[in-house]
Design a protein around this motif. Structure first.
Motif, PDB file in Angstrom:
ATOM      1  N   THR A 283     -12.539  -4.245  -1.054  1.00  0.00           N
ATOM      2  CA  THR A 283     -11.144  -4.203  -1.499  1.00  0.00           C
ATOM      3  C   THR A 283     -10.442  -5.510  -1.147  1.00  0.00           C
ATOM      4  OG1 THR A 283     -11.114  -1.813  -1.080  1.00  0.00           O
ATOM      5  CG2 THR A 283      -8.969  -2.920  -1.231  1.00  0.00           C
ATOM      6  N   THR A 284      -9.750  -6.081  -2.120  1.00  0.00           N
ATOM      7  CA  THR A 284      -8.907  -7.241  -1.812  1.00  0.00           C
ATOM      8  C   THR A 284      -7.455  -6.864  -2.073  1.00  0.00           C
ATOM      9  OG1 THR A 284      -9.210  -8.046  -4.070  1.00  0.00           O
ATOM     10  CG2 THR A 284     -10.642  -9.004  -2.386  1.00  0.00           C
ATOM     11  N   VAL A 285      -6.571  -7.327  -1.175  1.00  0.00           N
ATOM     12  CA  VAL A 285      -5.141  -7.034  -1.332  1.00  0.00           C
ATOM     13  C   VAL A 285      -4.404  -8.358  -1.524  1.00  0.00           C
ATOM     14  CG1 VAL A 285      -3.103  -5.990  -0.283  1.00  0.00           C
ATOM     15  CG2 VAL A 285      -5.364  -4.986   0.132  1.00  0.00           C
ATOM     16  N   ASN A 286      -3.741  -8.492  -2.689  1.00  0.00           N
ATOM     17  CA  ASN A 286      -2.985  -9.709  -3.002  1.00  0.00           C
ATOM     18  C   ASN A 286      -1.499  -9.366  -3.030  1.00  0.00           C
ATOM     19  OD1 ASN A 286      -5.460 -11.348  -4.007  1.00  0.00           O
ATOM     20  ND2 ASN A 286      -5.530  -9.434  -5.180  1.00  0.00           N
TER      21      ASN A 286
ATOM     22  N   ASP B  88       5.740  -6.888   6.540  1.00  0.00           N
ATOM     23  CA  ASP B  88       4.913  -5.675   6.424  1.00  0.00           C
ATOM     24  C   ASP B  88       3.494  -5.960   5.925  1.00  0.00           C
ATOM     25  OD1 ASP B  88       6.993  -4.052   7.242  1.00  0.00           O
ATOM     26  OD2 ASP B  88       7.722  -3.715   5.182  1.00  0.00           O
ATOM     27  N   GLU B  89       3.254  -7.186   5.460  1.00  0.00           N
ATOM     28  CA  GLU B  89       2.001  -7.462   4.739  1.00  0.00           C
ATOM     29  C   GLU B  89       0.747  -7.112   5.514  1.00  0.00           C
ATOM     30  OE1 GLU B  89       2.037 -11.419   3.077  1.00  0.00           O
ATOM     31  OE2 GLU B  89       3.573 -10.887   1.594  1.00  0.00           O
ATOM     32  N   LYS B  90       0.713  -7.528   6.805  1.00  0.00           N
ATOM     33  CA  LYS B  90      -0.513  -7.300   7.583  1.00  0.00           C
ATOM     34  C   LYS B  90      -0.810  -5.792   7.702  1.00  0.00           C
ATOM     35  CE  LYS B  90      -2.953  -8.491  11.722  1.00  0.00           C
ATOM     36  NZ  LYS B  90      -2.789  -8.436  13.161  1.00  0.00           N
ATOM     37  N   SER B  91       0.239  -5.046   8.045  1.00  0.00           N
ATOM     38  CA  SER B  91       0.071  -3.594   8.222  1.00  0.00           C
ATOM     39  C   SER B  91      -0.278  -2.909   6.895  1.00  0.00           C
ATOM     40  CB  SER B  91       1.354  -3.016   8.837  1.00  0.00           C
ATOM     41  OG  SER B  91       1.718  -1.804   8.227  1.00  0.00           O
ATOM     42  N   VAL B  92       0.354  -3.347   5.798  1.00  0.00           N
ATOM     43  CA  VAL B  92       0.087  -2.756   4.480  1.00  0.00           C
ATOM     44  C   VAL B  92      -1.384  -2.949   4.102  1.00  0.00           C
ATOM     45  CG1 VAL B  92       0.465  -3.186   1.997  1.00  0.00           C
ATOM     46  CG2 VAL B  92       2.425  -2.789   3.517  1.00  0.00           C
ATOM     47  N   GLU B  93      -1.879  -4.177   4.292  1.00  0.00           N
ATOM     48  CA  GLU B  93      -3.274  -4.458   3.936  1.00  0.00           C
ATOM     49  C   GLU B  93      -4.227  -3.572   4.742  1.00  0.00           C
ATOM     50  OE1 GLU B  93      -4.374  -8.553   3.586  1.00  0.00           O
ATOM     51  OE2 GLU B  93      -6.514  -8.089   3.517  1.00  0.00           O
ATOM     52  N   GLU B  94      -3.947  -3.452   6.026  1.00  0.00           N
ATOM     53  CA  GLU B  94      -4.798  -2.612   6.892  1.00  0.00           C
ATOM     54  C   GLU B  94      -4.775  -1.153   6.451  1.00  0.00           C
ATOM     55  OE1 GLU B  94      -4.377  -5.202  11.025  1.00  0.00           O
ATOM     56  OE2 GLU B  94      -3.555  -3.168  10.944  1.00  0.00           O
ATOM     57  N   GLN B  95      -3.565  -0.659   6.162  1.00  0.00           N
ATOM     58  CA  GLN B  95      -3.438   0.752   5.753  1.00  0.00           C
ATOM     59  C   GLN B  95      -4.181   1.033   4.440  1.00  0.00           C
ATOM     60  OE1 GLN B  95       0.564   2.788   6.171  1.00  0.00           O
ATOM     61  NE2 GLN B  95       1.180   0.665   6.531  1.00  0.00           N
ATOM     62  N   ILE B  96      -4.007   0.122   3.463  1.00  0.00           N
ATOM     63  CA  ILE B  96      -4.651   0.329   2.156  1.00  0.00           C
ATOM     64  C   ILE B  96      -6.164   0.444   2.328  1.00  0.00           C
ATOM     65  CG2 ILE B  96      -5.232  -0.798  -0.055  1.00  0.00           C
ATOM     66  CD1 ILE B  96      -2.358  -1.857  -0.152  1.00  0.00           C
ATOM     67  N   LYS B  97      -6.734  -0.509   3.094  1.00  0.00           N
ATOM     68  CA  LYS B  97      -8.197  -0.554   3.226  1.00  0.00           C
ATOM     69  C   LYS B  97      -8.770   0.648   3.972  1.00  0.00           C
ATOM     70  CE  LYS B  97      -8.788  -5.516   2.653  1.00  0.00           C
ATOM     71  NZ  LYS B  97      -9.154  -6.818   3.255  1.00  0.00           N
ATOM     72  N   LYS B  98      -7.890   1.421   4.604  1.00  0.00           N
ATOM     73  CA  LYS B  98      -8.346   2.600   5.360  1.00  0.00           C
ATOM     74  C   LYS B  98      -8.229   3.902   4.561  1.00  0.00           C
ATOM     75  CE  LYS B  98      -7.331   1.118  10.083  1.00  0.00           C
ATOM     76  NZ  LYS B  98      -6.202   1.121  11.040  1.00  0.00           N
ATOM     77  N   ILE B  99      -7.626   3.865   3.359  1.00  0.00           N
ATOM     78  CA  ILE B  99      -7.396   5.128   2.623  1.00  0.00           C
ATOM     79  C   ILE B  99      -8.735   5.738   2.207  1.00  0.00           C
ATOM     80  CG2 ILE B  99      -6.252   6.226   0.641  1.00  0.00           C
ATOM     81  CD1 ILE B  99      -4.302   3.885   0.548  1.00  0.00           C
ATOM     82  N   PRO B 100      -9.031   6.940   2.732  1.00  0.00           N
ATOM     83  CA  PRO B 100     -10.321   7.555   2.409  1.00  0.00           C
ATOM     84  C   PRO B 100     -10.420   7.899   0.916  1.00  0.00           C
ATOM     85  CG  PRO B 100      -8.919   9.098   3.622  1.00  0.00           C
ATOM     86  CD  PRO B 100      -8.201   7.795   3.604  1.00  0.00           C
ATOM     87  N   ASN B 101     -11.660   7.954   0.405  1.00  0.00           N
ATOM     88  CA  ASN B 101     -11.968   8.241  -1.007  1.00  0.00           C
ATOM     89  C   ASN B 101     -11.551   7.129  -1.970  1.00  0.00           C
ATOM     90  OD1 ASN B 101     -12.979  10.795  -0.295  1.00  0.00           O
ATOM     91  ND2 ASN B 101     -10.889  11.607  -0.282  1.00  0.00           N
TER      92      ASN B 101
END
Lengths: 318, 318
Positions: free
Chosen positions: A222-225, A202-215
């Motif tokens: 943003t860095t996702v570890n 799920d990592e790739k999709s999770v990182e993409e989703q997080i970076k798209k969250i408005p506000n």
């Protein structure tokens, strides 16, 4: 005569308030009220939440230590009907409506509520108002490094995230520019460091989703570890935090001025507890002056943070 | 409707207040009152000091811009009998007695006085009270680099001194230690840089005398530089200043906390003028709430620094 204190909620903040109240000789901690079955490490009486009404003659000030989202909106009106209260309500979009609604309730029941009373909102609010009134510009606030509950919650709502936490890190370059009065809108104020537990696939999709969250994250650095559950647990226990409010302004003569206010703490809930405890004296002063209703830190003079009998000696701080 | 303003005293501070008041659309500058024959650079009406009584129906707030020592103790009661007033009284030893005496006069004549209303005393007083109420320790204040009027006056009273000025320079090492909470009593907080005009033959004796002045220089790291009258004049025109209030504390759990508040300004009188002007709104709010008497910044909530009609939108600063 001691001021009798009650605590509603026994999470990080409730525990910090318990320790702070116990350490002050002016206060007498009467009971903790919790919806969960909890035991105080200091042998404080613990009652089920719904029993609070039975204490209306025994407690002077109730410290509401629940979270803004799930607890305070429900508990504040329930408890305020019977007690003077202090809470740390921080849902910015609802502060005005809560202030009005609860102010009416407090007036009708002859009580006082000091709301949004922590470091931000709270003493940072006082500083922002002071800076704006003197300098005329909108003050700039920096937070961190420290955990942001709101951003951590946003991460945990993402599909595929098992658990997560977000550290807000201020941009040192932006702080420098804000102090110089030359901050431009394209410079990010904060960096967003996310630590997430996910399944490998799920990592790739999770990182993409997080970076798209408005506000919360979109358009922000943003860095996702990805970390293990054990590593994440350790990160979630980090309670340190920092913050700074800055105002730069020029006057009609072209002279430049700068004001800044900074706090740094080992423990976010314990610092909040120190501030809430200082405002217990404000409740007493409001009561002595027969003032009822809802108040934010903006409405309360700092002289109210001391016993009324100390008012004269307070002038030595001028 | 505009707030009608009068200014008493037309030195550095009076001139700065004039410019600040003229730049704000909420204010209408009615007249300047001076004991000297002066001309306003902005065509403001100038009246002899003793004519102020004739303006009692034309001015809402009087800005008292004289010096603490020679002017404010005499002028404040004289003017307060007829007007709401703001002053910057900074003789610390007399603040309590003035507060009480003038409070009585203000109540009897149905007026309000906001006294000691600059950056220190003033907003630094608010910060010291806030820090002490939250942290429990005595906050530490650093000033400079900038001219200290009190220390400059002390130099000028020394036999053999033709003219002189003193720059207060904070000890950076002491600031660092104060922030860490590890400042010890033997570390000087400030360095004292003196610039003096003397006859050549008086220099040795002057330097010795200055370094012996108790409370001002004795036991403090002091340097005395002898300069020409022209050089001194240039130094006396330096109006920049800085200041910082620091509090470090530990709580019952051993956690450490730090709070600090810093200001930096091109012009000391212009910064003071910005603060005094912000408190004009406080006079209006006190009046709307039928409050009379003497007040320091400690007695006034920051919400009073805004028009009462802006109160609701102020919650956005929380």
């Amino acid at each position: 005569m001691k001021i009798n204190i009650g605590i509603v909620g026994y999470g990080n903040l409730g525990k910090a308030v318990e320790k702070t109240v116990l350490a002050n000789k002016d206060f007498n901690l009467v009971a903790i009220f919790s919806r969960r079955t909890v035991v105080s490490s200091f042998n404080t009486t613990v009652e089920p939440y719904e029993n609070f009404k039975e204490y209306s003659s025994k407690i002077d000030v109730m410290m509401l230590c629940g979270g803004s989202k799930s607890d305070l909106e429900i508990q504040t009106p329930e408890v305020l009907e019977y007690f003077d209260c202090i809470n740390t309500f921080d849902t910015h979009a609802k502060i005005t409506s809560e202030y009005e609604k609860l102010g009416e309730l407090a007036k009708n029941t002859n009580h006082r509520l000091i709301m949004s009373c922590g470091w931000d909102p709270g003493i940072f609010s006082i500083i922002r108002a002071m800076f704006k009134s003197i300098g005329g510009n909108e003050p700039i606030t920096f937070w961190g490094k420290g955990v942001s509950m709101g951003h951590s919650d946003a991460i945990r709502r993402v599909k595929g995230v098992i658990d997560g936490v977000q550290f807000t890190v201020p941009n040192k370059e932006a702080i420098k520019l804000a102090k110089q009065g030359s901050l431009s809108q394209d410079i990010p104020l904060h960096f967003r460091e996310c630590y997430v537990v996910s399944k490998k696939e799920d990592e790739k999709s999770v990182e993409e989703q997080i970076k798209k969250i408005p506000n919360y994250f979109k358009g922000q650095p943003t860095t996702v570890n990805f970390v293990s559950q054990t590593q994440l647990q350790k990160l979630k226990e980090k309670l340190y935090h920092k913050g700074e409010v800055i105002e730069s302004f020029s006057n009609a003569c072209g002279s430049k001025f700068q004001m800044s206010f900074a706090v740094s703490m080992d423990s976010n809930p314990e610092f909040t507890a120190s501030i809430m405890s200082a405002y217990i004296y404000a409740i007493c002063n409001l009561k002595e002056n027969s003032m009822t209703g809802s108040f934010t830190n903006l409405d309360i003079p700092v002289s109210y943070l001391f016993k009324s009998s100390d008012k004269k000696s307070l002038l030595s701080l001028c």
